[in-house]
Design a protein around this motif. Sequence first.
Motif, PDB file in Angstrom:
ATOM      1  N   GLU B 141       0.818  -1.213   0.000  1.00 22.66           N
ATOM      2  CA  GLU B 141       0.000   0.000   0.000  1.00 22.66           C
ATOM      3  C   GLU B 141       0.858   1.271   0.000  1.00 22.66           C
ATOM      4  OE1 GLU B 141      -2.766   0.152   3.221  1.00 22.66           O
ATOM      5  OE2 GLU B 141      -3.828   1.881   2.379  1.00 22.66           O
ATOM      6  N   ASP B 142       1.946   1.262   0.789  1.00 24.45           N
ATOM      7  CA  ASP B 142       2.793   2.458   0.851  1.00 24.45           C
ATOM      8  C   ASP B 142       3.426   2.780  -0.513  1.00 24.45           C
ATOM      9  OD1 ASP B 142       4.049   0.018   1.350  1.00 24.45           O
ATOM     10  OD2 ASP B 142       5.783   0.943   2.323  1.00 24.45           O
ATOM     11  N   VAL B 143       3.708   1.724  -1.294  1.00 22.05           N
ATOM     12  CA  VAL B 143       4.288   1.937  -2.629  1.00 22.05           C
ATOM     13  C   VAL B 143       3.259   2.634  -3.526  1.00 22.05           C
ATOM     14  CG1 VAL B 143       5.210   0.761  -4.684  1.00 22.05           C
ATOM     15  CG2 VAL B 143       5.815  -0.066  -2.386  1.00 22.05           C
ATOM     16  N   ILE B 144       2.016   2.156  -3.468  1.00 19.81           N
ATOM     17  CA  ILE B 144       0.948   2.735  -4.308  1.00 19.81           C
ATOM     18  C   ILE B 144       0.648   4.174  -3.853  1.00 19.81           C
ATOM     19  CG2 ILE B 144      -1.425   2.446  -5.167  1.00 19.81           C
ATOM     20  CD1 ILE B 144       0.540   0.116  -5.938  1.00 19.81           C
ATOM     21  N   ILE B 145       0.647   4.393  -2.550  1.00 15.23           N
ATOM     22  CA  ILE B 145       0.386   5.752  -2.023  1.00 15.23           C
ATOM     23  C   ILE B 145       1.470   6.715  -2.529  1.00 15.23           C
ATOM     24  CG2 ILE B 145       0.416   7.155   0.117  1.00 15.23           C
ATOM     25  CD1 ILE B 145      -1.074   4.783   1.463  1.00 15.23           C
ATOM     26  N   ARG B 146       2.720   6.256  -2.515  1.00 10.59           N
ATOM     27  CA  ARG B 146       3.809   7.114  -3.000  1.00 10.59           C
ATOM     28  C   ARG B 146       3.629   7.429  -4.492  1.00 10.59           C
ATOM     29  NH1 ARG B 146       7.907   3.966  -2.802  1.00 10.59           N
ATOM     30  NH2 ARG B 146       8.380   4.170  -0.604  1.00 10.59           N
ATOM     31  N   LEU B 147       3.256   6.411  -5.267  1.00  7.68           N
ATOM     32  CA  LEU B 147       3.052   6.639  -6.709  1.00  7.68           C
ATOM     33  C   LEU B 147       1.935   7.661  -6.942  1.00  7.68           C
ATOM     34  CD1 LEU B 147       3.354   3.004  -8.133  1.00  7.68           C
ATOM     35  CD2 LEU B 147       4.972   4.876  -8.479  1.00  7.68           C
ATOM     36  N   LYS B 148       0.877   7.576  -6.139  1.00  8.60           N
ATOM     37  CA  LYS B 148      -0.241   8.531  -6.274  1.00  8.60           C
ATOM     38  C   LYS B 148       0.212   9.940  -5.901  1.00  8.60           C
ATOM     39  CE  LYS B 148      -3.610   6.163  -7.897  1.00  8.60           C
ATOM     40  NZ  LYS B 148      -4.128   6.502  -9.242  1.00  8.60           N
ATOM     41  N   TRP B 149       1.055  10.040  -4.843  1.00 10.91           N
ATOM     42  CA  TRP B 149       1.583  11.359  -4.459  1.00 10.91           C
ATOM     43  C   TRP B 149       2.446  11.917  -5.601  1.00 10.91           C
ATOM     44  CZ3 TRP B 149       6.665  13.014  -3.954  1.00 10.91           C
ATOM     45  CH2 TRP B 149       6.814  14.306  -3.429  1.00 10.91           C
ATOM     46  N   MET B 150       3.211  11.037  -6.231  1.00 15.55           N
ATOM     47  CA  MET B 150       4.055  11.490  -7.354  1.00 15.55           C
ATOM     48  C   MET B 150       3.182  12.026  -8.491  1.00 15.55           C
ATOM     49  SD  MET B 150       6.908   8.433  -7.236  1.00 15.55           S
ATOM     50  CE  MET B 150       7.857   8.945  -8.665  1.00 15.55           C
TER      51      MET B 150
END
Lengths: 59, 420
Positions: B141-150
């Motif tokens: 989940e943290d990986v996907i959250i970071r991608l969304k922030w990017m």
Amino acid sequence: MNRIDRLFSQDLKVINIGLESFSKDLKKQEVSVVQLDWKPRAGGNAKLSSLLDRLKSNK
Amino acid sequence: MEELMRKANEQAMNNIQKARPTLIGLGVAKDVVPGMEKKTIFHAGPPVKWEKMSGPLKGAIIGGLIYEGLANNEEEAVQLAGSGEIKFDSCHHHDSVGPMAGVMTYSMPVWIVKNEVFGNYAYCTLNEGLGKVLRYGAYSEDVIIRLKWMENVLYPVLKAALELHGPIDLKSMIAQVVQMGDEGHNRNKAGTSLLIREFAPYIVLTDFSNEDKAEVLKFMHSNDHFFLNLTMPAQKSALEPAGNIPYSTIVYTMSRNGTEFGIRVSGLGDRWFNAPAEIIDGLFFPGFTLEDANPDIGDSVICETSGIGGFAMATAPAIVQFVGGTPQDAINYTTMMYEITEEENDAYKMPTMNFRGTPTGINITKVIETQILPIINTGIAHKDPGVGQVGAGLVRPPMKCFEDAFEAFVDKMTSEGIIK
């Protein structure tokens, strides 16, 4: 003293070409040696070597 | 024949040396990358089917499908990926490159690089940082959250800042970083710092909140590899005009998908010559060993293909602390690469080598003749999906890629009646 005897009475100056283990053996015996990193053309692969020759030949 | 090859290689090298990669903007993959559709995923390396993909590539694809909202979880993503509904293809077939798994999907923001001399473009996603990240096959989940922030913060801030700044000459910037201790592949500390220097004043001038601006600058600052995703498309755009030149024996693509290593040779067009990817000899992060390593993966070897990365190791002695060896080894690697390359780079000069240009333009006939393989600096991915990076080290391509390409070249010349 003939030339060959003169040669053997001098300090050895060795350049080893190719297999490094030969130079390591000499180093162990405290003989100074220069190692030349060398491989036969195409690593000695006869097929690749003949293909290189074909590329360098003109029809 | 020799004259034909000499002229063709001179043309290929001229195209590489003259290239002027320039960062001209940022966009979203769906709007700018050729062939990108909602159910398309581009990946690093030569083409590979889902069933044959390595752990990190599968992990990154699972993450990409969740990120795109095409799957809700790993199980759904695996089912969709294997269903035949998703079109997979090499980044390289779409003017793109991607580090490690190199996964690029529909909604991802990308850098847009233009080779100003030849007018061709190259695209690359933005770098996520080290450790547990999508490009190493992590999809939590943290990986996907970071991608969304990017996508929602990093991208619009950088896009706006670059519009205020104007285009950035990447060739000149890479020439500078090569004199500042970066080799441009596995060490990008100087490049990332220079990029922040260019962007910072214009980020401040954008209309975003101070929190967003600070987060963007902190994110760039926290990731020494942020610049890698610019060296890669810069080199891709520089090499593309060196491809498809009849009779040229210059390599214009090297790339790996975690299963196979592939090369493409200018005079042999778009054909890939693949062989199983090698395991990387390197230094592992605490808690990991060689047993955890996936075979070589990523498009980042485009750096070595164009004369930086492992080929420029002499200029980055500090990198040996990351990949293993001594500073003298770094000098030896660079020196050895002159044996298999065509020219010294006109722009990338190394102070430690008395400002000699980096060895540039791998010639397959020289590789065959000397049996010296290119040296590559690279990261090591865990073999299982979802884990991430476990180390960094040095690797070489399989000789089979070069032997097969060389034989194919001789066959082609024979069939065209140029040689006997």
